[in-house]
Design a protein around this motif. Structure first.
Motif, PDB file in Angstrom:
ATOM      1  N   VAL A 197       5.058 -46.015  77.128  1.00  0.00           N
ATOM      2  CA  VAL A 197       4.941 -47.223  76.308  1.00  0.00           C
ATOM      3  C   VAL A 197       6.204 -48.075  76.332  1.00  0.00           C
ATOM      4  N   GLY A 198       7.194 -47.687  77.115  1.00  0.00           N
ATOM      5  CA  GLY A 198       8.400 -48.485  77.289  1.00  0.00           C
ATOM      6  C   GLY A 198       9.257 -48.624  76.041  1.00  0.00           C
ATOM      7  N   CYS A 199       9.330 -47.574  75.236  1.00  0.00           N
ATOM      8  CA  CYS A 199      10.086 -47.686  73.979  1.00  0.00           C
ATOM      9  C   CYS A 199      11.518 -47.175  74.079  1.00  0.00           C
ATOM     10  N   ILE A 200      11.988 -46.846  75.282  1.00  0.00           N
ATOM     11  CA  ILE A 200      13.359 -46.376  75.460  1.00  0.00           C
ATOM     12  C   ILE A 200      14.187 -47.504  76.059  1.00  0.00           C
ATOM     13  N   SER A 201      15.331 -47.783  75.426  1.00  0.00           N
ATOM     14  CA  SER A 201      16.205 -48.835  75.919  1.00  0.00           C
ATOM     15  C   SER A 201      17.634 -48.329  76.024  1.00  0.00           C
ATOM     16  N   GLU A 202      18.404 -49.012  76.870  1.00  0.00           N
ATOM     17  CA  GLU A 202      19.778 -48.617  77.123  1.00  0.00           C
ATOM     18  C   GLU A 202      20.729 -49.305  76.154  1.00  0.00           C
ATOM     19  N   GLY A 203      21.704 -48.537  75.679  1.00  0.00           N
ATOM     20  CA  GLY A 203      22.800 -49.050  74.865  1.00  0.00           C
ATOM     21  C   GLY A 203      24.010 -48.246  75.278  1.00  0.00           C
ATOM     22  N   ASP A 204      24.859 -47.877  74.343  1.00  0.00           N
ATOM     23  CA  ASP A 204      25.952 -46.949  74.659  1.00  0.00           C
ATOM     24  C   ASP A 204      25.353 -45.632  75.145  1.00  0.00           C
ATOM     25  N   ILE A 205      24.278 -45.227  74.461  1.00  0.00           N
ATOM     26  CA  ILE A 205      23.414 -44.141  74.913  1.00  0.00           C
ATOM     27  C   ILE A 205      21.995 -44.708  74.863  1.00  0.00           C
ATOM     28  N   TYR A 206      21.038 -44.009  75.406  1.00  0.00           N
ATOM     29  CA  TYR A 206      19.665 -44.505  75.338  1.00  0.00           C
ATOM     30  C   TYR A 206      19.119 -44.317  73.927  1.00  0.00           C
ATOM     31  N   VAL A 207      18.204 -45.204  73.545  1.00  0.00           N
ATOM     32  CA  VAL A 207      17.654 -45.228  72.200  1.00  0.00           C
ATOM     33  C   VAL A 207      16.140 -45.330  72.287  1.00  0.00           C
ATOM     34  N   ILE A 208      15.449 -44.622  71.395  1.00  0.00           N
ATOM     35  CA  ILE A 208      13.992 -44.681  71.330  1.00  0.00           C
ATOM     36  C   ILE A 208      13.586 -45.516  70.118  1.00  0.00           C
ATOM     37  N   ASP A 209      12.717 -46.500  70.333  1.00  0.00           N
ATOM     38  CA  ASP A 209      12.178 -47.305  69.235  1.00  0.00           C
ATOM     39  C   ASP A 209      11.170 -46.444  68.480  1.00  0.00           C
ATOM     40  N   GLN A 210      11.528 -46.045  67.282  1.00  0.00           N
ATOM     41  CA  GLN A 210      10.713 -45.144  66.482  1.00  0.00           C
ATOM     42  C   GLN A 210       9.325 -45.704  66.161  1.00  0.00           C
ATOM     43  N   ASP A 211       9.210 -47.022  66.070  1.00  0.00           N
ATOM     44  CA  ASP A 211       7.925 -47.643  65.741  1.00  0.00           C
ATOM     45  C   ASP A 211       6.958 -47.640  66.915  1.00  0.00           C
ATOM     46  N   GLN A 212       7.479 -47.569  68.139  1.00  0.00           N
ATOM     47  CA  GLN A 212       6.628 -47.598  69.325  1.00  0.00           C
ATOM     48  C   GLN A 212       6.376 -46.219  69.925  1.00  0.00           C
ATOM     49  N   CYS A 213       7.212 -45.239  69.614  1.00  0.00           N
ATOM     50  CA  CYS A 213       7.095 -43.900  70.206  1.00  0.00           C
ATOM     51  C   CYS A 213       5.747 -43.275  69.860  1.00  0.00           C
ATOM     52  N   ILE A 214       5.073 -42.725  70.883  1.00  0.00           N
ATOM     53  CA  ILE A 214       3.767 -42.094  70.675  1.00  0.00           C
ATOM     54  C   ILE A 214       3.862 -40.570  70.698  1.00  0.00           C
ATOM     55  N   ASP A 215       5.076 -40.036  70.657  1.00  0.00           N
ATOM     56  CA  ASP A 215       5.290 -38.596  70.547  1.00  0.00           C
ATOM     57  C   ASP A 215       4.704 -37.819  71.728  1.00  0.00           C
TER      58      ASP A 215
END
Length: 56
Positions: A21-39
């Motif tokens: 679902v493309g909910c992982i994005s790059e920052g200092d470390i990678y981050v998962i958008d909790q609202d989009q994550c489908i577990d």
């Protein structure tokens, strides 16, 4: 329960293309958008450091 990425992340990028679902994005470390994550656990399966895991 959504997945999270801990401080153990080495920013290798292995997880990002695996997320259906493309909910992982790059920052200092990678981050998962909790609202989009489908577990689905796809990120956990490819993470070399175990940084991606279910939220506790």
């Amino acid at each position: 329960m959504a997945y999270v990425i801990s401080e153990d992340c080495i920013a290798c990028g292995a997880c990002e293309p695996e997320c259906p679902v493309g909910c992982i994005s790059e920052g200092d470390i990678y981050v998962i958008d909790q609202d989009q994550c489908i577990d689905c656990g796809s990120c956990e399966a490819v993470c070399p450091t175990g940084a991606a895991h279910p939220e506790e």
